[in-house]
Design an enzyme around this catalytic site. Structure first.
Site, mmCIF file in Angstrom:
data_model
loop_
_atom_site.group_PDB
_atom_site.id
_atom_site.type_symbol
_atom_site.label_atom_id
_atom_site.label_comp_id
_atom_site.label_asym_id
_atom_site.label_seq_id
_atom_site.Cartn_x
_atom_site.Cartn_y
_atom_site.Cartn_z
ATOM 1 N N LYS A 184 -47.916 -3.431 -26.445
ATOM 2 C CA LYS A 184 -46.564 -4.012 -26.499
ATOM 3 C C LYS A 184 -46.382 -4.627 -27.886
ATOM 4 C CE LYS A 184 -45.642 -5.205 -21.722
ATOM 5 N NZ LYS A 184 -46.650 -4.259 -21.229
ATOM 6 N N ASP A 244 -45.702 0.568 -25.509
ATOM 7 C CA ASP A 244 -44.925 0.220 -24.317
ATOM 8 C C ASP A 244 -43.490 -0.111 -24.734
ATOM 9 O OD1 ASP A 244 -46.994 0.471 -22.536
ATOM 10 O OD2 ASP A 244 -47.392 -1.660 -22.351
ATOM 11 N N GLN A 297 -37.076 4.366 -20.818
ATOM 12 C CA GLN A 297 -36.789 3.820 -19.472
ATOM 13 C C GLN A 297 -35.485 4.419 -18.943
ATOM 14 O OE1 GLN A 297 -36.576 0.325 -21.728
ATOM 15 N NE2 GLN A 297 -38.249 -0.754 -20.698
ATOM 16 N N ARG A 355 -43.651 8.831 -22.613
ATOM 17 C CA ARG A 355 -43.826 8.378 -21.226
ATOM 18 C C ARG A 355 -42.457 8.002 -20.682
ATOM 19 N NH1 ARG A 355 -46.856 2.962 -20.969
ATOM 20 N NH2 ARG A 355 -48.672 4.256 -21.362
ATOM 21 N N LYS A 395 -39.000 4.237 -15.063
ATOM 22 C CA LYS A 395 -37.652 3.809 -14.664
ATOM 23 C C LYS A 395 -37.229 2.552 -15.427
ATOM 24 C CE LYS A 395 -37.818 5.764 -9.998
ATOM 25 N NZ LYS A 395 -37.613 5.519 -8.566
ATOM 26 N N ALA A 453 -38.680 -1.827 -16.091
ATOM 27 C CA ALA A 453 -39.165 -2.939 -15.271
ATOM 28 C C ALA A 453 -38.491 -4.283 -15.555
ATOM 29 C CB ALA A 453 -40.674 -3.081 -15.475
ATOM 30 N N THR A 490 -44.427 7.356 -12.725
ATOM 31 C CA THR A 490 -43.697 6.896 -11.543
ATOM 32 C C THR A 490 -44.603 6.969 -10.324
ATOM 33 O OG1 THR A 490 -41.749 7.245 -10.140
ATOM 34 C CG2 THR A 490 -42.737 9.224 -11.100
ATOM 35 N N HIS A 491 -44.328 6.099 -9.343
ATOM 36 C CA HIS A 491 -45.041 6.180 -8.055
ATOM 37 C C HIS A 491 -44.137 6.790 -7.007
ATOM 38 C CE1 HIS A 491 -46.190 2.534 -10.324
ATOM 39 N NE2 HIS A 491 -47.343 3.140 -10.252
ATOM 40 N N ARG A 511 -43.600 -8.701 -12.322
ATOM 41 C CA ARG A 511 -42.801 -7.460 -12.365
ATOM 42 C C ARG A 511 -43.240 -6.509 -11.253
ATOM 43 N NH1 ARG A 511 -43.111 -8.386 -17.917
ATOM 44 N NH2 ARG A 511 -44.776 -6.891 -18.259
ATOM 45 N N ARG A 512 -44.563 -6.479 -10.962
ATOM 46 C CA ARG A 512 -45.039 -5.610 -9.874
ATOM 47 C C ARG A 512 -44.517 -6.113 -8.529
ATOM 48 N NH1 ARG A 512 -46.140 -3.818 -14.148
ATOM 49 N NH2 ARG A 512 -44.099 -2.983 -13.658
HETATM 50 C C1 LIG Z 1 -48.030 4.267 -16.420
HETATM 51 C C2 LIG Z 1 -46.834 3.368 -16.369
HETATM 52 C C3 LIG Z 1 -46.434 2.727 -17.510
HETATM 53 C C4 LIG Z 1 -45.302 1.912 -17.494
HETATM 54 N N1 LIG Z 1 -44.858 1.371 -18.670
HETATM 55 C C5 LIG Z 1 -43.695 0.694 -18.665
HETATM 56 C C6 LIG Z 1 -43.094 0.236 -19.879
HETATM 57 O O1 LIG Z 1 -43.630 0.420 -20.991
HETATM 58 N N2 LIG Z 1 -41.917 -0.435 -19.806
HETATM 59 C C7 LIG Z 1 -41.279 -0.657 -18.610
HETATM 60 O O2 LIG Z 1 -40.184 -1.237 -18.600
HETATM 61 N N3 LIG Z 1 -41.834 -0.249 -17.443
HETATM 62 C C8 LIG Z 1 -43.009 0.411 -17.446
HETATM 63 N N4 LIG Z 1 -43.527 0.843 -16.254
HETATM 64 C C9 LIG Z 1 -42.966 0.361 -14.965
HETATM 65 C C10 LIG Z 1 -41.825 1.227 -14.488
HETATM 66 O O3 LIG Z 1 -40.715 1.076 -15.345
HETATM 67 C C11 LIG Z 1 -41.388 0.854 -13.069
HETATM 68 O O4 LIG Z 1 -40.989 -0.476 -13.064
HETATM 69 C C12 LIG Z 1 -42.440 1.054 -12.025
HETATM 70 O O5 LIG Z 1 -43.231 2.182 -12.277
HETATM 71 C C13 LIG Z 1 -41.790 1.214 -10.637
HETATM 72 O O6 LIG Z 1 -40.958 2.352 -10.618
HETATM 73 P P1 LIG Z 1 -41.323 3.690 -9.803
HETATM 74 O O7 LIG Z 1 -40.909 4.846 -10.632
HETATM 75 O O8 LIG Z 1 -42.749 3.677 -9.451
HETATM 76 O O9 LIG Z 1 -40.411 3.694 -8.526
HETATM 77 P P2 LIG Z 1 -39.669 2.608 -7.634
HETATM 78 O O10 LIG Z 1 -38.202 2.936 -7.730
HETATM 79 O O11 LIG Z 1 -40.123 1.209 -7.885
HETATM 80 O O12 LIG Z 1 -40.178 3.024 -6.197
HETATM 81 C C14 LIG Z 1 -39.813 4.270 -5.619
HETATM 82 C C15 LIG Z 1 -40.773 4.630 -4.513
HETATM 83 O O13 LIG Z 1 -42.104 4.757 -5.041
HETATM 84 C C16 LIG Z 1 -43.048 4.309 -4.053
HETATM 85 N N5 LIG Z 1 -43.725 3.101 -4.574
HETATM 86 C C17 LIG Z 1 -43.349 2.329 -5.600
HETATM 87 N N6 LIG Z 1 -44.203 1.298 -5.763
HETATM 88 C C18 LIG Z 1 -45.124 1.411 -4.786
HETATM 89 C C19 LIG Z 1 -46.254 0.658 -4.407
HETATM 90 N N7 LIG Z 1 -46.587 -0.461 -5.041
HETATM 91 N N8 LIG Z 1 -46.983 1.092 -3.350
HETATM 92 C C20 LIG Z 1 -46.640 2.201 -2.677
HETATM 93 N N9 LIG Z 1 -45.566 2.962 -2.994
HETATM 94 C C21 LIG Z 1 -44.825 2.577 -4.021
HETATM 95 C C22 LIG Z 1 -42.238 3.952 -2.821
HETATM 96 O O14 LIG Z 1 -42.142 5.097 -2.015
HETATM 97 C C23 LIG Z 1 -40.886 3.589 -3.422
HETATM 98 O O15 LIG Z 1 -39.835 3.706 -2.500
HETATM 99 C C24 LIG Z 1 -44.621 1.701 -16.269
HETATM 100 C C25 LIG Z 1 -45.025 2.358 -15.107
HETATM 101 C C26 LIG Z 1 -46.115 3.198 -15.147
HETATM 102 C C27 LIG Z 1 -46.503 3.914 -13.887
#
Ligand SMILES: Cc1cc2nc3c(=O)[nH]c(=O)nc-3n(C[C@H](O)[C@H](O)[C@H](O)COP(=O)(O)OP(=O)(O)OC[C@H]3O[C@@H](n4cnc5c(N)ncnc54)[C@H](O)[C@@H]3O)c2cc1C
Length: 309
Positions: A98, A135, A164, A185, A188, A190, A227-228, A289-290
């Site tokens: 960062k 980041d 993002q 990368r 979405k 955060a 993304t998750h 944030r998590r």
């Molecule tokens: C490798 C990586 C690097 C990142 N770097 C940055 C960055 O530099 N800047 C930034 O702003 N953000 C960053 N992020 C965070 C990102 O922006 C999101 O806030 C975060 O990944 C949550 O979004 P999502 O796409 O997982 O889906 P979300 O919209 O949060 O969730 C969608 C669905 O995914 C599943 N899900 C989500 N979280 C969980 C969980 N904890 N357990 C089980 N299922 C879950 C569920 O089914 C949920 O309904 C990063 C994320 C990752 C994975």
């Protein structure tokens, strides 16, 4: 609503003070953070790499307010890279940085300090056989971070960027960065962002994510799909086939401790999977944030706070 409150709390010094008394071994912290020291981060890396995953490591900390702290963060990355190299892990482990943690938010010549620190980290990473990804933080830093990225890529073209999908501008940024050799990368986003710059509904953020995926997967660069979200993962896989992308010409990324079974499943299906491992003492903002993303974890968090275990 709860998400906004938690994101607000992530910037509150008072709440930070109370929560930071939790030991890192407390369930809710250790679920998302690999430890406070470089050896703990290297250990977590070893475990994941031995199971066929790749990692990117983040030395936690952001918005440093003095130059000594910015230098300390840069030094922490150099030490981490040395330890990763000694352990033979740099083929599978890169670092995420960062800019605000290496000086970007300092008054006066903060931007210059951050760029110099980032340059040093990039140089040491390259000598160790690995790469750096910058980041992305809140929208007030996007232009400056992308400008620094362009500077760094003059000497270190392997440096990765984060975009993002919640920002209105991001589809255009994806187009600008979908060139050969460019590592992007896509996440979405955060942070708590105003509607003047960011989509506010999940649906709009997801639609934007898919538009950005199309641009990146159809382009010439190396997309890193962070993304998750099961729907986004499925859409990315089918778009990758549609655009004739072979496995390994893009990768999936997820955060440490989130959907580990899915991380393993993607790896066994032949996909390249990278886990983002945060470590260090400054875990508060990251943890909040998590929690904001998944308020279901909140009761677990409150129990940890009350029992201080
Ligand atoms: C490798 C990586 C690097 C990142 N770097 C940055 C960055 O530099 N800047 C930034 O702003 N953000 C960053 N992020 C965070 C990102 O922006 C999101 O806030 C975060 O990944 C949550 O979004 P999502 O796409 O997982 O889906 P979300 O919209 O949060 O969730 C969608 C669905 O995914 C599943 N899900 C989500 N979280 C969980 C969980 N904890 N357990 C089980 N299922 C879950 C569920 O089914 C949920 O309904 C990063 C994320 C990752 C994975």
């Amino acid at each position: 609503m709860l998400r906004r409150v938690l994101l607000g709390m992530s910037r509150s010094p008072q709440i930070k003070k109370a929560v930071s008394t939790l030991p890192v071994s407390s369930g809710i912290v250790s679920r998302f953070v690999a430890g406070e020291t470089a050896p703990e981060a290297v250990l977590a890396t070893e475990k994941l790499v031995s199971n066929g995953l790749n990692v990117t490591l983040d030395h936690l900390g952001e918005d440093v307010t003095d130059r000594a702290a910015a230098t300390a963060t840069a030094d922490a990355y150099l030490e981490l890279l040395r330890q990763l190299s000694d352990a033979g892990l740099t083929k599978n482990a890169e670092v995420s940085v960062k800019l605000s943690a290496v000086g970007q938010a300092l008054p006066g010549d903060g931007e210059k300090i951050a760029l110099e620190n980032a340059r040093t980290i990039c140089r040491v990473a390259r000598n160790a056989g690995t790469t750096v990804t910058l980041d992305m933080e809140d929208h007030t830093t996007t232009d400056r971070t992308l400008a620094n990225l362009r500077e760094l890529r003059k000497d270190f073209p392997e440096t990765g960027a984060v975009l993002q999908s919640y920002l209105h501008r991001t589809e255009a940024d994806c187009k600008a960065l979908a060139y050969e050799g460019s590592r992007v990368r896509l996440c979405k986003g955060a942070y708590k962002e105003p509607e003047t710059v960011a989509f506010q509904s999940r649906l709009d953020v997801d639609k934007s994510y898919v538009r950005c995926l199309k641009v990146l997967l159809a382009g010439q660069g190396y997309p890193m799909i962070a993304t998750h979200d099961p729907r986004m993962v499925a859409i990315a896989s089918s778009l990758a086939s549609r655009y004739g992308r072979e496995q390994g010409s893009y990768e999936f990324q997820m955060l440490y401790g989130i959907r580990p079974e899915e991380q393993k499943r993607l790896t066994s299906s032949g996909e390249l999977m990278r886990v983002y491992i945060p470590y260090g003492t400054e875990w508060y903002g990251y943890l909040m944030r998590r929690l904001a993303e998944r308020p279901q974890n909140l009761s677990f968090f409150v129990k940890s706070l009350v029992s201080k275990k």
